[in-house]
Each structure stands twice: as C-alpha cells, then as structure tokens.
Design an enzyme around this catalytic site. Structure first.
Site, mmCIF file in Angstrom:
data_model
loop_
_atom_site.group_PDB
_atom_site.id
_atom_site.type_symbol
_atom_site.label_atom_id
_atom_site.label_comp_id
_atom_site.label_asym_id
_atom_site.label_seq_id
_atom_site.Cartn_x
_atom_site.Cartn_y
_atom_site.Cartn_z
ATOM 1 N N ASN A 280 0.809 -1.222 0.000
ATOM 2 C CA ASN A 280 0.000 0.000 0.000
ATOM 3 C C ASN A 280 0.840 1.270 0.000
ATOM 4 O O ASN A 280 0.388 2.317 -0.457
ATOM 5 C CB ASN A 280 -0.950 0.003 1.199
ATOM 6 C CG ASN A 280 -0.220 -0.138 2.522
ATOM 7 O OD1 ASN A 280 0.544 -1.081 2.716
ATOM 8 N ND2 ASN A 280 -0.458 0.773 3.444
ATOM 9 N N HIS B 239 -13.716 0.385 -1.662
ATOM 10 C CA HIS B 239 -13.354 1.806 -1.783
ATOM 11 C C HIS B 239 -11.945 2.029 -2.331
ATOM 12 O O HIS B 239 -11.552 3.167 -2.584
ATOM 13 C CB HIS B 239 -13.538 2.524 -0.447
ATOM 14 C CG HIS B 239 -12.443 2.300 0.550
ATOM 15 N ND1 HIS B 239 -11.483 3.263 0.812
ATOM 16 C CD2 HIS B 239 -12.170 1.266 1.363
ATOM 17 C CE1 HIS B 239 -10.668 2.816 1.758
ATOM 18 N NE2 HIS B 239 -11.060 1.611 2.104
ATOM 19 N N CYS C 42 -4.137 4.965 7.568
ATOM 20 C CA CYS C 42 -4.604 4.730 8.934
ATOM 21 C C CYS C 42 -3.594 5.193 9.972
ATOM 22 O O CYS C 42 -3.904 5.299 11.153
ATOM 23 C CB CYS C 42 -4.900 3.249 9.136
ATOM 24 S SG CYS C 42 -3.493 2.180 8.811
#
Length: 378
Positions: free
Chosen positions: A151, A201, A324
């Site tokens: 990511n 998403h 996050c």
C-alpha cells in the site's frame, strides 16, 4: 477548464466513487430496501441482486460466487481470515514485516493466544527473499500471509513463486490484495490463493464494504468472528449492507471491463509525475521500480520533512504512509523494514493516482511540489 481547486493524489487511501457505481446503488436506498434475508417477494428480489453482486465480485478474481463472503471492508476480512484459523491444529504462521497494520496487529493477537508468528524481512527494494520463506517453513506451518502489492510503495511480490513453494509444503496462502484488486488482473485459481481480502473503496466503490474470498477447494472451516443471525453460511452474521454490496458488484464489473484502459492511461501519468519530481536533487524512488503497481510512486526527498510538505501543499492531497497511521509522526514501518533511516523515511511521500486523475493536474502538481521542495529543503 477542469476544477483544480483540489488535486487528489492519494488514491491508495481511498478512491472517489464512480458515478456509475453510485447510480447502481441509489435504487437500493429508496426503492428496493427490503431485508435480503426476508422470505417475502421483496426480500427475495433483493437477495437475487446480492447473488448477482457475488458473481460480479467473484468474476473479478476468477472465483466462484459461493466463495465470496461480504464484510465491512478489508480489515474485517483480514481479521476473519486470520482469527478464523485459531482452531486449526497447526500453530505457526509466516508473514512479512512490510504488511499492513491490519495484518501485523491481528498476527500479534494470534501470538497472544499461543501461535508462533514468523516475520520475514525484505530486501532494500521491498521484495521478499524467497529463500527465507523456504527455510522457515516447518511441518507446523499453517499459513503464509502476504500482500499482493504494498500500500505504501506499490511493490508487487512474486505471488506465483510464493504460491508454488506453499503448495509443495501444504501451507495455506492468505493474500491481502486490497491495493491490487480492481487495478490489475488477479486469478485466484491459477495463483493458488486460498484466502484473499479486498475492499470496494480502493477501486471506485463505496466505503464500508469488502469481501473475503475463501477457496472451496481448500476446504477451510474458519471460525466466524461475528455471531448472530447466521447469514452468509454462518461465517459472517448480520443484516447485509445491501447498497454497499451492490456498489462493490458494480465497481467489480466496471473494473473487469476497464482494467487495461485504466492501466495504460494512469501508468503514463504516474511516470510523468515521477520523472518531473525526480528533478529534485538526490531524490529517489523507494521500492522496486519494475515490480510495482502502475498507479503508485513513493519518493524520498532528502532534507525535506514530509509532514511540512503535506501541510504546505494544501489543496494537493498526498500521503507519507498508510492512511490509517498518517496522523502520526513516526517513520513508516514499511520503509524502515526496507532499510531506510528514520530521516529518509520521514522525507518520503507516497503519490497514488487514479481513474479520475488528469494530465493537467499532474502538470500543476509537478510545478507546485518542486517549488515547495526548494523552499523546504534544509
């Protein structure tokens, strides 16, 4: 003239919902709102739509509809996959230090209940040394957990080679493909993946819905983590998020049809952005530049504090790590695991482009960022 008030280059954090996805979802808010578990005609009609979305989602990864369990997102899918293995006889799990915190923290939980977890290191380019995996597997090894593409850096692991090793050792393969599904072709059957997590998403669907692929062939009996009404073969109880699931299905359908179109256009934009920004003195790309997903570029700008740059950019959205944990000032655990110093990790920025990124936005971003880099360098 496009609206350049907001230039969004943080698509690995989340994506804008595609208008076609929104249009598919709207009727299920206002017209078709029955509970899909109900046995009346209205409920059965909704259930048919859920089954269609299951097929659409499964088709995206070459799975069967019966192998899809809908969740609230990738984090829940990851928890169900890993915690669901708690009652297996084997108690050894292998993962990688550069995994998402959802994996690492769930693995830490498994350690607390008696599992042995091995955390493998990566090379400087973010790729796993396959030899390490071969050496650490024992007859007690239950599963290997590995990301498809990272990511933060976009680095794509050698999933095919990893899978071959695992199959010869009878070890389960759980792949967190959150950043890959909907962007690149994934075939769970040919790749030999037993469990796979995805989230809508991340590829132009709504937030709050994802799925866990559970291979029927693997004959896994996961322990459910949410109990109640026994929905989804008792693996994930609770009234289904109908609108979200419809959105996930539609996003999957669009992705199947537009994977190559997106890849071709976005990769050109990413390369142009990267070429422009690497004009900054001593800057470099973090991670393997050959084996990475086409929309992501993680660049280190030595002597520039990434938090200061992000704040100064204002209307240009970028990231200095996983979304996050972006509120913290700690260096990225991913970049640290790749061998970067704290200073260089804190000088790195992730740029992630998407379906709605434009040529003009890239040109504006390059000029603006280069100007700020010169002002902020120490």
């Amino acid at each position: 003239m496009p609206n350049l008030q907001h230039i969004y280059l943080d698509n690995n954090a989340t994506t804008r919902v595609d208008d076609r996805v929104l249009e598919a979802m709207l009727p299920y808010f206002r017209d078709y709102y029955a509970n899909p578990s109900s046995t009346h005609i209205a409920g059965l009609t909704i259930n048919e739509a859920i089954e269609n979305a299951s097929w659409q989602t499964a088709n995206l990864i070459n799975a069967d509809a019966e192998e899809i369990v809908f969740t609230s997102g990738a984090t829940e899918a990851i928890n169900l996959a890993i915690k669901g293995l708690a009652n297996q006889n084997k108690k050894h799990i292998i993962t990688i230090k550069t995994e998402h915190k959802a994996v690492l923290e769930t693995c830490a939980f498994m350690e607390s209940i008696g599992f042995e977890i091995s955390y493998l290191t990566v090379n400087f380019d973010g790729l796993l040394d396959i030899k390490l995996l071969k050496e650490i597997i024992t007859d007690k090894t239950l599963a290997f957990i590995g990301m498809f593409s990272n990511n933060e850096t976009g680095v794509i692991q050698n999933i095919g080679e990893i899978s071959k090793i695992l199959k010869t050792k009878n070890v389960l393969f759980f792949c967190d493909a959150t950043q890959s599904v909907g962007k690149i072709p994934i075939d769970v059957k040919s790749l030999g993946i037993d469990l796979l997590a995805l989230s809508a998403h991340k590829f132009y669907g709504p937030k709050g819905v994802g799925a866990l692929y559970i291979s029927v062939k693997a004959k896994l009996k996961l322990t459910p983590q949410i109990l109640g009404g026994g929905q989804q073969k008792k693996l994930r109880s609770g009234t289904l998020n109908v609108t979200g699931i419809i959105g996930l299905g539609k996003a999957s359908e669009i992705a199947v049809n537009e994977l190559e179109k997106d890849r071709n256009r976005i990769s050109l934009l990413r390369n142009r952005l990267e070429k422009g920004l690497l004009q900054f003195e001593n800057s470099f790309v973090n991670g393997n530049i050959e084996n990475r997903i086409y929309n992501t570029s993680n660049i280190c700008f030595p002597g520039v504090n990434s938090e200061q740059l992000i704040l100064a950019l204002g209307n240009i959205s970028v990231s200095n790590g996983a979304s996050c944990s972006a509120v913290t000032s700690e260096p990225s655990h991913v970049l640290k695991a790749m061998g970067l110093s704290d200073e260089k990790a804190l000088s790195s920025i992730r740029f992630s482009l998407g379906r709605f990124t434009t040529d003009e936005e890239i040109d504006v971003a390059i000029d603006r960022i280069l100007n700020l880099l010169e002002k902020l360098k120490t």
